[in-house]
Design a protein around this motif. Structure first.
Motif, mmCIF file in Angstrom:
data_model
loop_
_atom_site.group_PDB
_atom_site.id
_atom_site.type_symbol
_atom_site.label_atom_id
_atom_site.label_comp_id
_atom_site.label_asym_id
_atom_site.label_seq_id
_atom_site.Cartn_x
_atom_site.Cartn_y
_atom_site.Cartn_z
ATOM 1 N N ALA A 108 0.850 -1.196 0.000
ATOM 2 C CA ALA A 108 0.000 0.000 0.000
ATOM 3 C C ALA A 108 0.885 1.245 0.000
ATOM 4 N N ILE A 109 0.779 2.053 -1.039
ATOM 5 C CA ILE A 109 1.612 3.241 -1.178
ATOM 6 C C ILE A 109 1.031 4.382 -0.344
ATOM 7 N N SER A 110 1.888 4.996 0.484
ATOM 8 C CA SER A 110 1.470 6.134 1.311
ATOM 9 C C SER A 110 1.788 7.461 0.635
ATOM 10 N N ASP A 111 3.004 7.580 0.134
ATOM 11 C CA ASP A 111 3.450 8.815 -0.511
ATOM 12 C C ASP A 111 4.355 8.469 -1.680
ATOM 13 N N GLY A 112 4.447 9.390 -2.632
ATOM 14 C CA GLY A 112 5.319 9.179 -3.773
ATOM 15 C C GLY A 112 4.731 8.192 -4.762
ATOM 16 N N VAL A 113 5.603 7.657 -5.614
ATOM 17 C CA VAL A 113 5.177 6.727 -6.658
ATOM 18 C C VAL A 113 6.204 5.610 -6.775
ATOM 19 N N GLU A 114 5.712 4.383 -6.820
ATOM 20 C CA GLU A 114 6.578 3.247 -7.121
ATOM 21 C C GLU A 114 6.315 2.795 -8.546
ATOM 22 N N VAL A 115 7.383 2.484 -9.258
ATOM 23 C CA VAL A 115 7.296 1.907 -10.596
ATOM 24 C C VAL A 115 7.879 0.504 -10.510
ATOM 25 N N PHE A 116 7.161 -0.474 -11.036
ATOM 26 C CA PHE A 116 7.705 -1.829 -11.060
ATOM 27 C C PHE A 116 7.347 -2.490 -12.386
ATOM 28 N N HIS A 117 8.345 -3.167 -12.948
ATOM 29 C CA HIS A 117 8.135 -3.851 -14.222
ATOM 30 C C HIS A 117 7.481 -5.189 -13.937
ATOM 31 N N HIS A 118 6.347 -5.424 -14.580
ATOM 32 C CA HIS A 118 5.539 -6.604 -14.285
ATOM 33 C C HIS A 118 4.729 -6.946 -15.529
ATOM 34 N N GLY A 119 4.790 -8.191 -15.938
ATOM 35 C CA GLY A 119 3.995 -8.601 -17.093
ATOM 36 C C GLY A 119 4.382 -7.924 -18.388
ATOM 37 N N GLY A 120 5.640 -7.557 -18.533
ATOM 38 C CA GLY A 120 6.110 -6.963 -19.779
ATOM 39 C C GLY A 120 5.961 -5.467 -19.890
ATOM 40 N N ALA A 121 5.516 -4.793 -18.812
ATOM 41 C CA ALA A 121 5.322 -3.343 -18.870
ATOM 42 C C ALA A 121 5.588 -2.723 -17.508
ATOM 43 N N PRO A 181 2.470 -14.888 -6.237
ATOM 44 C CA PRO A 181 3.690 -15.652 -5.946
ATOM 45 C C PRO A 181 4.423 -16.084 -7.208
ATOM 46 N N ASP A 182 5.751 -16.127 -7.097
ATOM 47 C CA ASP A 182 6.616 -16.604 -8.181
ATOM 48 C C ASP A 182 6.440 -15.823 -9.474
ATOM 49 N N THR A 183 6.107 -14.536 -9.352
ATOM 50 C CA THR A 183 5.952 -13.672 -10.517
ATOM 51 C C THR A 183 7.111 -12.680 -10.582
ATOM 52 N N PRO A 184 7.951 -12.724 -11.605
ATOM 53 C CA PRO A 184 9.088 -11.808 -11.683
ATOM 54 C C PRO A 184 8.639 -10.353 -11.772
ATOM 55 N N HIS A 185 9.327 -9.495 -11.035
ATOM 56 C CA HIS A 185 9.033 -8.063 -11.064
ATOM 57 C C HIS A 185 10.235 -7.301 -10.529
ATOM 58 N N THR A 186 10.230 -5.990 -10.726
ATOM 59 C CA THR A 186 11.301 -5.127 -10.236
ATOM 60 C C THR A 186 10.680 -4.075 -9.310
ATOM 61 N N PRO A 197 -6.458 -18.996 -6.292
ATOM 62 C CA PRO A 197 -6.793 -17.570 -6.365
ATOM 63 C C PRO A 197 -5.560 -16.696 -6.525
ATOM 64 N N GLY A 198 -5.767 -15.551 -7.166
ATOM 65 C CA GLY A 198 -4.695 -14.577 -7.317
ATOM 66 C C GLY A 198 -5.264 -13.244 -7.750
ATOM 67 N N PHE A 199 -4.371 -12.280 -7.982
ATOM 68 C CA PHE A 199 -4.789 -10.945 -8.397
ATOM 69 C C PHE A 199 -4.713 -10.819 -9.914
ATOM 70 N N VAL A 200 -5.705 -10.163 -10.488
ATOM 71 C CA VAL A 200 -5.795 -10.017 -11.936
ATOM 72 C C VAL A 200 -4.925 -8.860 -12.428
ATOM 73 N N SER A 201 -5.054 -7.703 -11.783
ATOM 74 C CA SER A 201 -4.290 -6.519 -12.171
ATOM 75 C C SER A 201 -3.200 -6.244 -11.136
ATOM 76 N N PRO A 202 -1.998 -5.812 -11.571
ATOM 77 C CA PRO A 202 -0.914 -5.559 -10.617
ATOM 78 C C PRO A 202 -1.061 -4.256 -9.838
ATOM 79 N N VAL A 203 -1.965 -3.373 -10.237
ATOM 80 C CA VAL A 203 -2.178 -2.110 -9.522
ATOM 81 C C VAL A 203 -3.674 -1.912 -9.324
ATOM 82 N N LEU A 204 -4.052 -1.584 -8.092
ATOM 83 C CA LEU A 204 -5.452 -1.303 -7.781
ATOM 84 C C LEU A 204 -5.518 -0.002 -6.996
ATOM 85 N N ASP A 205 -6.267 0.960 -7.495
ATOM 86 C CA ASP A 205 -6.436 2.238 -6.804
ATOM 87 C C ASP A 205 -7.610 2.109 -5.834
ATOM 88 N N ASP A 206 -7.309 1.901 -4.570
ATOM 89 C CA ASP A 206 -8.343 1.683 -3.557
ATOM 90 C C ASP A 206 -7.826 2.169 -2.205
#
Length: 295
Positions: A44-57, A71-76, A111-120
């Motif tokens: 959960a991001i509190s301040d600023g912005v994180e960028v992470f490469h995930h799923g080719g983008a 789990p076991d999903t490559p990312h930066t 079960p897992g998450f569909v989108s890597p970013v959720l604005d909530d």
């Protein structure tokens, strides 16, 4: 607590939340190299912005958003703005998420998450409340809020994970190569020798491994070594012993890769894990500060 200057991080466990890693951090220049986690990542991001490469983008998560990695999903991971990013994260095990999904959702399969970013912002606030409850030793609140947060995220952004089957010849070769590297982690073969033993060419093996696991064999091996080192540190091994056991040349070698993947040095990581029952352990910022943005 670990860090210097503007960058600080605390990676710990709360005994009443078994199988769940906890993290509070602020990073400015930190760059997480390509890696994976055994558990889910709910950050959960509190301040600023994180960028992470995930799923080719590249994915962008700002205040009130959550970075979600299966789990076991490559990312930066890196800062998306000059001031960096501040966040709190929980890392529940696949077993716990499956248990919650079975009880509270209609998801069938793994079960897992569909989108890597959720604005909530509400779910982000729940994550920070879980961390706050853990810091204060409130087991009932920590467990309750974690389950509520995971349920909400699965209902908003959940679905069955695709089954990763080993169907093609290349995938089968990659799986065999991975098994060899796991078995010979401390003394791995060269790419040429590994390919020859598996009856293929070095570039064919490199291509197949990257397509199957999202990273080349040497990157996967570093990630696997750090993962095994974490287990050894949790079991009480000294960092220097863990370094040699997993194939790093010495403790500084482990320190460099461990910090680039986990976010804290192995010594600080182990101290926090040993002191999970220390009620005097405090985060580097008053927990209330983390709540003001969302709650």
């Amino acid at each position: 607590m670990a860090g210097s200057g503007q960058e600080r991080a605390r990676h710990w466990r709360y005994p009443e939340l078994p199988g769940v890693d906890l993290l509070r951090a602020r990073f400015v220049e930190k760059i997480f190299v390509r890696h994976t986690h055994e558990n889910f990542v709910i950050a959960a991001i509190s301040d600023g912005v994180e960028v992470f490469h995930h799923g080719g983008a590249d994915q962008y998560a700002g205040p009130g958003a959550l970075a979600l990695v299966n789990p076991d999903t490559p990312h930066t991971g890196r800062a998306g703005v000059p001031e960096g990013w501040r966040y709190g994260a929980v890392y529940p095990s696949p077993e716990l998420v499956a248990e919650i999904a079975a009880e509270t959702t209609m998801i069938r399969g793994t079960p897992g998450f569909v989108s890597p970013v959720l604005d909530d912002p509400y779910a982000a606030g729940l994550v920070h409340e879980v961390l706050r409850a853990a810091e204060e030793g409130n087991a009932l609140a920590a467990d309750t809020l974690l389950r509520v947060a995971v349920t909400r995220l699965l209902r908003l952004n959940g679905g069955p994970l695709p089954q990763r089957g080993v169907h093609t010849a290349g995938a089968r070769v990659a799986a065999r190569a991975r098994a060899v590297l796991e078995e010979r982690m401390a003394e791995p073969p060269t790419l040429e020798r590994l390919a020859a033993d598996l009856g293929t060419s070095p570039f064919a093996l490199l291509r197949a491994f990257r397509e199957t696991y999202g990273m080349p064999p040497h990157t996967w091996l570093t990630d696997a070594r750090v993962r095994r080192a974490r287990h050894l540190l949790d079991a009480g091994s000294a960092p220097a012993e863990a370094a040699v056991a997993v194939g790093f040349t010495d403790q500084p070698h482990l320190n460099r890769h461990f910090t680039r993947i986990v976010g804290v040095p192995p010594g600080a990581y182990q101290r926090e894990r040993k002191n999970v029952q220390d009620v005097d352990g405090r985060p580097y910022l008053p927990s209330g500060v983390w709540q003001n943005r969302q709650l």
